[in-house]
Enzyme design. Structure first.
Site, PDB file in Angstrom:
ATOM      1  N   ASP A  39     -18.305   5.435  -3.647  1.00 34.03           N
ATOM      2  CA  ASP A  39     -19.701   4.996  -3.606  1.00 34.03           C
ATOM      3  C   ASP A  39     -20.641   5.988  -4.263  1.00 34.03           C
ATOM      4  O   ASP A  39     -21.596   5.608  -4.961  1.00 34.03           O
ATOM      5  CB  ASP A  39     -20.135   4.784  -2.148  1.00 34.03           C
ATOM      6  CG  ASP A  39     -19.550   3.520  -1.553  1.00 34.03           C
ATOM      7  OD1 ASP A  39     -18.935   2.747  -2.315  1.00 34.03           O
ATOM      8  OD2 ASP A  39     -19.694   3.313  -0.340  1.00 34.03           O
ATOM      9  N   GLU A  41     -20.143   8.098  -6.707  1.00 32.93           N
ATOM     10  CA  GLU A  41     -20.075   8.056  -8.175  1.00 32.93           C
ATOM     11  C   GLU A  41     -20.760   6.802  -8.702  1.00 32.93           C
ATOM     12  O   GLU A  41     -21.497   6.849  -9.700  1.00 32.93           O
ATOM     13  CB  GLU A  41     -18.619   8.104  -8.627  1.00 32.93           C
ATOM     14  CG  GLU A  41     -18.453   8.177 -10.141  1.00 32.93           C
ATOM     15  CD  GLU A  41     -17.000   8.310 -10.563  1.00 32.93           C
ATOM     16  OE1 GLU A  41     -16.717   8.105 -11.758  1.00 32.93           O
ATOM     17  OE2 GLU A  41     -16.156   8.626  -9.695  1.00 32.93           O
ATOM     18  N   SER A  89     -30.216  -6.854  -2.096  1.00 36.63           N
ATOM     19  CA  SER A  89     -29.461  -5.651  -1.787  1.00 36.63           C
ATOM     20  C   SER A  89     -30.423  -4.641  -1.177  1.00 36.63           C
ATOM     21  O   SER A  89     -31.545  -5.003  -0.800  1.00 36.63           O
ATOM     22  CB  SER A  89     -28.805  -5.114  -3.056  1.00 36.63           C
ATOM     23  OG  SER A  89     -27.990  -4.014  -2.768  1.00 36.63           O
ATOM     24  N   GLU A 119     -30.537   1.287  12.194  1.00 33.23           N
ATOM     25  CA  GLU A 119     -29.261   0.685  12.576  1.00 33.23           C
ATOM     26  C   GLU A 119     -28.155   1.188  11.654  1.00 33.23           C
ATOM     27  O   GLU A 119     -28.412   1.723  10.575  1.00 33.23           O
ATOM     28  CB  GLU A 119     -29.346  -0.837  12.500  1.00 33.23           C
ATOM     29  CG  GLU A 119     -29.643  -1.378  11.114  1.00 33.23           C
ATOM     30  CD  GLU A 119     -29.907  -2.875  11.115  1.00 33.23           C
ATOM     31  OE1 GLU A 119     -29.963  -3.471  12.185  1.00 33.23           O
ATOM     32  OE2 GLU A 119     -30.076  -3.430  10.002  1.00 33.23           O
ATOM     33  N   LYS A 121     -25.243   1.192   8.979  1.00 35.36           N
ATOM     34  CA  LYS A 121     -24.937   0.440   7.759  1.00 35.36           C
ATOM     35  C   LYS A 121     -23.437   0.151   7.738  1.00 35.36           C
ATOM     36  O   LYS A 121     -22.625   1.045   7.473  1.00 35.36           O
ATOM     37  CB  LYS A 121     -25.350   1.217   6.513  1.00 35.36           C
ATOM     38  CG  LYS A 121     -25.171   0.418   5.224  1.00 35.36           C
ATOM     39  CD  LYS A 121     -25.626   1.205   4.014  1.00 35.36           C
ATOM     40  CE  LYS A 121     -25.502   0.363   2.756  1.00 35.36           C
ATOM     41  NZ  LYS A 121     -24.113  -0.075   2.492  1.00 35.36           N
ATOM     42  N   GLU A 179     -22.852  -9.022   8.322  1.00 36.58           N
ATOM     43  CA  GLU A 179     -21.799  -8.289   7.626  1.00 36.58           C
ATOM     44  C   GLU A 179     -20.466  -8.577   8.314  1.00 36.58           C
ATOM     45  O   GLU A 179     -20.330  -8.453   9.541  1.00 36.58           O
ATOM     46  CB  GLU A 179     -22.091  -6.789   7.687  1.00 36.58           C
ATOM     47  CG  GLU A 179     -21.478  -5.989   6.583  1.00 36.58           C
ATOM     48  CD  GLU A 179     -22.306  -6.030   5.304  1.00 36.58           C
ATOM     49  OE1 GLU A 179     -21.822  -5.528   4.281  1.00 36.58           O
ATOM     50  OE2 GLU A 179     -23.440  -6.582   5.320  1.00 36.58           O
ATOM     51  N   CYS A 422      17.735   9.425  -8.016  1.00 34.82           N
ATOM     52  CA  CYS A 422      17.278   9.506  -6.630  1.00 34.82           C
ATOM     53  C   CYS A 422      17.370  10.944  -6.146  1.00 34.82           C
ATOM     54  O   CYS A 422      18.443  11.559  -6.237  1.00 34.82           O
ATOM     55  CB  CYS A 422      18.119   8.597  -5.748  1.00 34.82           C
ATOM     56  SG  CYS A 422      17.745   8.749  -3.982  1.00 34.82           S
ATOM     57  N   CYS A 425      20.243  11.061  -3.243  1.00 35.53           N
ATOM     58  CA  CYS A 425      21.665  10.790  -3.435  1.00 35.53           C
ATOM     59  C   CYS A 425      22.121  10.871  -4.887  1.00 35.53           C
ATOM     60  O   CYS A 425      23.316  10.757  -5.175  1.00 35.53           O
ATOM     61  CB  CYS A 425      22.043   9.426  -2.856  1.00 35.53           C
ATOM     62  SG  CYS A 425      21.346   8.029  -3.767  1.00 35.53           S
ATOM     63  N   CYS A 447      22.588   5.860   0.524  1.00 35.40           N
ATOM     64  CA  CYS A 447      21.530   6.831   0.238  1.00 35.40           C
ATOM     65  C   CYS A 447      21.027   7.387   1.568  1.00 35.40           C
ATOM     66  O   CYS A 447      20.552   6.621   2.424  1.00 35.40           O
ATOM     67  CB  CYS A 447      20.382   6.174  -0.518  1.00 35.40           C
ATOM     68  SG  CYS A 447      18.955   7.259  -0.773  1.00 35.40           S
TER      69      CYS A 447
END
EC number: 6.5.1.2
Length: 777
Positions: A39, A41, A89, A119, A121, A179, A422, A425, A447
């Site tokens: 958020d 950035e 918004s 309140e 968010k 929300e 892997c 193994c 394995c």
């Protein structure tokens, strides 16, 4: 460069670049539920664009991100819904100084003292509910603020949202804004279930809420619909305002909340009305300090002018009201050193790179390891071993490496190279199918990491629930330091173990999530001797023959070893469905396993069934049928079944009459569907489900109109609320005990309202912790 120092050409170029990037991020966030940047950035980019547009007004267009609300007006998934009043918004501030400047401007513009409503968010998905004469007629996402997506049918599946408002004298039409969110505990359970099923893990609760609400029912089979219903019923919602409502009979925002609450709409208790800017700022600080104690994710505080008349006077910009502001908390992130990137192999063979970091405290807990998912993610993040990296808790839950601090590199850093074999193994790694990004170890049989994971899974709560067979015990049995030859090469020998096999064992302690060795503070690997201890004089004389073990006077098996052997012996009496889950058959989790066990009654009957017969079982379907057939066709899987049979595992339900007829069809709950939720005194979670099934009933995991009884105790959560909204019969623990032993007739003279209902209602704030993973991998 400061925007004021930009030339017109530079400003135009940067404006174009920022606009394109912001729109790209919005599309990913709102349409694909993907978080590409945090958020902070994103907000920084938006503010930079706003500064450039203020200095160069010709660059600002009506469809600029600074002038519009995020999200598309329409998508191909859902029908469009035009809001009666725009959904705006909020503008953001990021410091106390910025907040006080904003509040000072509002006070100056109003010309009189202001009361402030503060309140939380909620980090969720904005929703608009339209009620006509008290009846819900539509629910829509915010979209572009004017047109949103029609998600009415999914909202109707949410137990917290009433389809008919309580009381009377409702307006002809009203829009209620709120929300939608995932409670923190429900989010953890969802991600655990997603990971167990091999599905995508959500980055944060907001993504999970959006992904759950914005899904279509069309084309889903019964299994997928059950999962969809479960996710939707787990969602929470809090309303925080009104849209279209001519002449509301209230004068303040706080009175709006009281009225909405009286209508049966969910409102938050986490708000305060204060008389000064200083008190509002103090609320912001206190809330930030306690943000992790809230039942849902928050990313800040919203401060509003409480007086509704001032809302009209102050007005709004093209995207945000002038009478409200969002104070955004910085994401909790820290810098630490990336010591190494190591690859862990899990139960299904997936090879996952993990960041091993210098231990650091973030979001309330110490973190040393974090998943990097796959080699492509490592490359995309641009991290080098030795980097100083930025670490955060995604959604304050999952440790996430965001990227490197490039300016701190000194040239000693090195690139990560994904191994071709892997690490456990030595088998060459390969994608499960063409096009897969993830690499897997195909050596499923032997394995050590995969065997360890499967053995640990057998002891898990959803499988055989063997307390002594946990993380350390599973590692000790399959990957010990001492002895060189492990007691178990596959899970086939699990029920053949004796005390002699468990003594002595020394093992590296591994992380439960990553499978990587845990480290001491000095960086060395932690070890344990779970099945050995030195004998104390106070223990009394040791009789090896009586113990069934040839030990010495100084060393004997530990209580863990004795308990494990006893637990394994007792587990042989567990119901058939638990053994099905324990076999690690792809997609066969507790729900599918119960359906198969109830229908066929024995593993032998399942093995002899055709694909069509398996798929026809309710809750199974063709995908699980194919997984069963594939599993049974593997020779070493047959070895597991044969060895467990020989060691006393019955693989059948005693007295079951055979495929197609439930053993308890004539039970007192025949044809009755019961949902058990919350804490029922006298019953464990699994015990309640088994009691229902043993009585011939159907133990459902979600509440619907087809549910006959809902047994609810403290912590019942959303399922209780949904049962009440549907008018279902709700019973308490005492009545539930009568129901499963004597049947519905025993309740005929009892009240439909359980004596524990009030207690259960008091615990509605507690997230329903009984969500069950429906599939396994």
């Amino acid at each position: 460069m400061d925007p004021a120092d930009l030339s017109p050409e530079q400003a135009a170029e940067e404006s174009h670049r920022l606009t394109g990037r912001i729109l790209e991020l919005r599309d990913a966030y709102y349409e694909r539920d993907e978080v590409l940047v945090d958020d902070a950035e994103y907000d920084a980019m938006l503010r930079r664009l706003d500064e450039i547009e203020r200095l160069f007004p010709a660059l600002q267009s009506q469809d600029s991100p600074t002038q519009t609300v995020g999200g598309r007006a329409q998508t191909t998934l859902f029908d469009p819904v035009t809001h009666l009043e725009r959904m705006l918004s909020l503008d953001n501030v990021f410091s106390r100084e910025e907040f006080e400047v904003w509040a000072g401007k509002v006070v100056a513009a109003s010309g009189r003292p202001i009361r402030w409503l503060c309140e939380l968010k909620i980090d969720g998905l904005a929703i608009n509910l339209r009620y006509e004469r008290g009846r819900l007629v539509s629910a829509a996402t915010r979209g572009d603020g004017v047109v949103g997506e029609d998600v009415t049918e999914n909202v109707r599946r949410m137990s917290v949202i009433p389809t008919q408002l309580q009381g009377d004298a409702h307006p002809e039409v009203v829009e209620v804004r709120g929300e939608v969110f995932f409670p923190v505990e429900a989010f953890r359970e969802l991600n655990a279930a997603q990971a167990e099923a091999g599905e995508r893990v959500f980055a944060n609760p907001r993504n999970a809420a959006s992904g759950s609400l914005r899904q279509k029912a069309e084309g889903k089979n019964a299994k997928a619909m059950e999962l969809m219903e479960r996710r939707l019923s787990s969602l929470g919602m809090l309303v925080h305002g009104i849209g279209a409502w001519p002449n509301p009979p209230v004068s303040s925002q706080s009175e709006v909340y009281d009225l909405l609450c009286s209508w049966g709409l969910p409102t938050s208790s986490h708000y305060r009305v204060v008389d000064s800017v200083e008190e509002a700022a103090d609320f912001i600080v206190r809330t930030g300090e306690d943000r992790h104690s809230v039942e849902h994710e928050i990313d800040g505080v919203v401060v509003k002018v409480d007086e509704l008349a001032l809302h009209d006077e102050l007005g709004a910009t093209s995207r945000a009201p002038r009478w409200a502001i969002a104070y955004k908390y910085p994401p909790e992130q820290v810098n630490t050193t990336l010591l190494d990137i190591v690859v862990s192999v899990g139960r299904t063979g997936r090879a996952t790179p993990f960041a091993v970091m210098k231990k650091v405290r973030v979001a309330g807990s110490e973190v040393r390891q974090a998943t990097l998912h796959n080699q492509d993610v490592v490359k995309a993040k641009g991290v080098l071993i030795g980097d100083t990296v930025v670490l955060r808790k995604a959604g304050d839950v999952i440790p996430e490496v965001l990227g490197p601090v490039v300016e701190l590199r000194d040239g000693t850093e090195r690139e990560f190279v994904m191994p071709t074999n892997c690490p456990e193994c030595g088998t060459p790694l390969a994608p499960a199918k063409e096009g897969d990004v993830d690499l897997r170890c195909p050596n499923a049989r032997s394995c050590p990491a995969q065997v360890r994971g499967r053995v640990e899974h057998i002891g898990s709560r959803g499988a055989l629930d063997i307390e002594a067979l946990g993380e350390v015990s599973a590692a000790a049995l399959t990957q010990p330091i001492v002895p060189e030859d492990p007691p178990l090469h596959t899970e086939a020998g699990l029920f053949s173990l004796t005390l002699a096999d468990l003594f002595p064992i020394e093992v590296i302690v591994r992380d439960n999530e990553t499978g990587l060795p845990k480290l001491r503070d000095d960086g060395t690997e932690k070890t344990d001797t779970p099945f050995r201890r030195q004998r104390k004089k106070s223990d009394g004389p040791f009789d090896p023959e009586a113990e069934g073990f040839q030990g010495t006077e100084t060393h004997v098996p530990s209580k863990n070893a004795v308990d494990l052997i006893a637990n394994l012996d007792g587990a042989k009496q567990k119901p058939l469905w638990r053994f099905l889950v324990s076999l690690s058959i792809r997609h066969v989790g507790p729900v599918a396993a119960r359906a198969l066990a109830d229908w066929f009654g024995s593993l032998a009957a399942m093995r002899s069934a055709s694909r069509e017969e398996l798929a026809a079982v309710e809750g199974v379907g063709p995908t699980i049928a194919d997984a069963l057939i594939d599993w049974f066709s593997v020779d070493w899987h047959q070895e597991i079944i044969d060895r467990w049979y020989a060691d006393g595992v019955p693989f059948e339900t005693p007295g079951h009459p055979g495929p197609g007829a439930a053993a308890n069809a004539g039970g007192v709950l025949a044809g009755i569907t019961v949902v058990a939720t919350g804490s029922l005194e006298g019953f464990t979670r699994e015990g309640a489900l088994e009691a229902i099934i043993a009585a011939g009933g159907k133990a459902a995991s979600s509440v619907s109109k087809k549910t006959d009884f809902v047994a609810a105790g403290p912590g019942a959560g959303s399922k209780l609320a949904k049962a009440e909204s549907l008018g279902l019969r709700i019973i308490d623990a005492e009545q539930f005990a009568l129901l499963v032993t004597e049947g519905p007739g025993a309740l005929s003279e009892t009240s439909g309202e359980p004596s524990g209902a009030d207690d259960a209602m008091d615990d509605l704030a507690v997230a329903d912790a009984t969500t069950e993973a429906a599939t396994g991998d």
